[in-house]
Design an enzyme around this catalytic site. Structure first.
Site: not given
Ligand code: DSN
Length: 419
Positions: A228, A55, A225, A199, A53, A234
């Site tokens: 991707k 924080e 994120t 974003d 942990y 993730r």
């Molecule tokens: N689930 C993501 C996507 O497939 O683009 C977006 O949050």
């Protein structure tokens, strides 16, 4: 028990993980938001860091024993700053939705106005869509794309912004096949006094690799994120240039929304950022786009209706209406053939999100396997054969044959991270 392997402690879950690994190896993964992480990223994810942990932030924690965690988080933050060219980075958000929620908490009060792209046009739930907390707790107004071009109309965005005076504007989304015009969004945000949030979840790897313009210098805050096109675990990050924005974001992430950061994820993000800073990653990002363009051309030449007519990035959105089949049955048939996609709404879709008109496909994963333009043309041909067969109502033989051919192809292109 404590020292035993997963195989001996829980053979059921171990077996299912192996089955998923085989499935990922044997499939042509075309889901635009997925990728294959490296063995190094996987290794960092499955470590003892999950036991700790922490924080707070490096140097200011609420638990002792941070001698190592502080170093790991600092390395991740410094790598993010250097890769994207920003002054501040927060690597703690658990994923993209909490990261975006932190932006609201940092800059808005409940009921304030946010302007984002509508979900059916390619935006994200958290950009103020009605079923999301962001659409329920804030006054969300939306922009879309033009019917004739399938592209964002910046004049329309400006006039909506002038009418509603949002405090926050989101650009970016989940199904936008074209380059985001960050300078144009920044000009509108400045004109109405809004915070501009870019974003870049989908395109972060392309931005890092120089295959998409960067929002740095235009957007006040950047959300992404890490799993991707960036090819990490993730997780998510928030970035900013101005000190006051960074302070507001840090407070919003912790203690505003989250407790302890997921330190195993932080370490894996650091590894992914290191990989993304290597020259090979530039070549990867460029190839992702080349592959998407090759696949788009192949599909277009076979009569598929591509939203906006093509792609500038890693993804393709297609309206299957002219092919006489819905997105869902097409995606299900393609999955049976070993071609993994997702069904998706298209702009002005008369059908429902759970049974929409389109499918979304992307090239980050196939490019990570080393596939190039020739393979994209083959994949385009398979998609056409399967979709045409589904429309005729007799797809079983075609699906079986294509599946066999897909397996032959995937065997030639081992996926990173899989044994
Ligand atoms: N689930 C993501 C996507 O497939 O683009 C977006 O949050």
């Amino acid at each position: 028990m404590a020292g035993n392997s997963l195989n001996s402690v829980d053979p059921e879950i171990a077996g299912l993980i192996r089955a998923e690994e085989r499935r990922q190896a044997d499939t042509v993964k075309l889901i635009a938001s997925e990728n294959y992480v490296s063995k190094a990223v996987l290794e960092a994810t499955g470590t003892v860091l999950t036991n700790k942990y922490s924080e707070g932030y490096a140097g200011k924690r609420y638990y002792e024993g941070q001698q190592v965690i502080d170093q790991i988080e600092t390395v991740a933050v410094e790598r993010a700053k250097s890769l994207f060219g920003v002054n501040h980075a927060n690597v703690q958000p658990y994923s993209g939705s909490p990261a975006n929620l932190a932006i609201y908490l940092a800059f808005l009060n409940p009921g304030d106005t946010v302007l984002g792209m509508g979900l059916p046009f390619g935006g994200h739930l958290t950009h103020g869509w009605s079923v999301s907390a962001t659409g329920k707790w804030f006054n969300a107004v939306r922009y879309g794309v033009r019917k004739d071009t399938g592209r964002i109309d910046m004049d329309e965005v400006r006039s909506i912004a002038l009418e509603h005076r949002p405090k926050l504007i989101f650009c970016g989304g989940t199904a936008i096949p074209r380059t985001i015009d960050f300078p144009a969004f920044a000009e509108i945000a400045r004109e109405v006094g809004a915070v501009l949030a870019a974003d870049i979840a989908h395109i972060a790897g392309l931005v890092a690799g120089g295959a998409h313009p960067s929002p740095v210098g235009h957007a006040d805050v950047i959300s992404t994120t890490t799993h991707k096109t960036l090819r990490g675990p993730r997780g998510a990050m928030l970035m900013a240039t101005a000190d006051e924005h960074a302070t507001a974001l840090n407070k919003a992430v912790f203690p505003g929304l989250q407790g302890g950061p997921h330190n195993h994820t932080t370490a894996a993000i650091a590894v992914a950022l290191h990989e993304a800073a290597q020259p090979e990653f530039k070549a990867y990002a460029a190839q992702v786009v080349k592959n998407a363009k090759a696949l788009a051309e192949e599909l277009s030449s076979r009569g598929f209706d591509l939203v906006s007519g093509g792609t500038d990035n890693h993804l393709i959105l297609m309206d299957l209406t002219p092919k006489g089949v819905g997105g869902k049955p097409a995606a299900q048939a393609l999955d049976r053939a070993g071609l993994e996609t997702n069904y998706n709404t298209v702009p002005f879709d008369p059908r429902k999100p759970f049974d929409p008109s389109g499918i979304r496909i992307g090239t980050p994963s196939v490019t990570s396997r080393g596939m190039g333009e020739a393979e994209m043309r083959q994949i385009g041909a398979w998609i056409d054969e399967v979709v045409t067969a589904v429309a005729k109502g007799d797809a079983d033989d075609v699906i079986a044959r294509v599946h066999k051919e897909v397996s032959d192809l995937t065997a030639q292109f081992p996926a990173p991270g899989l044994s």
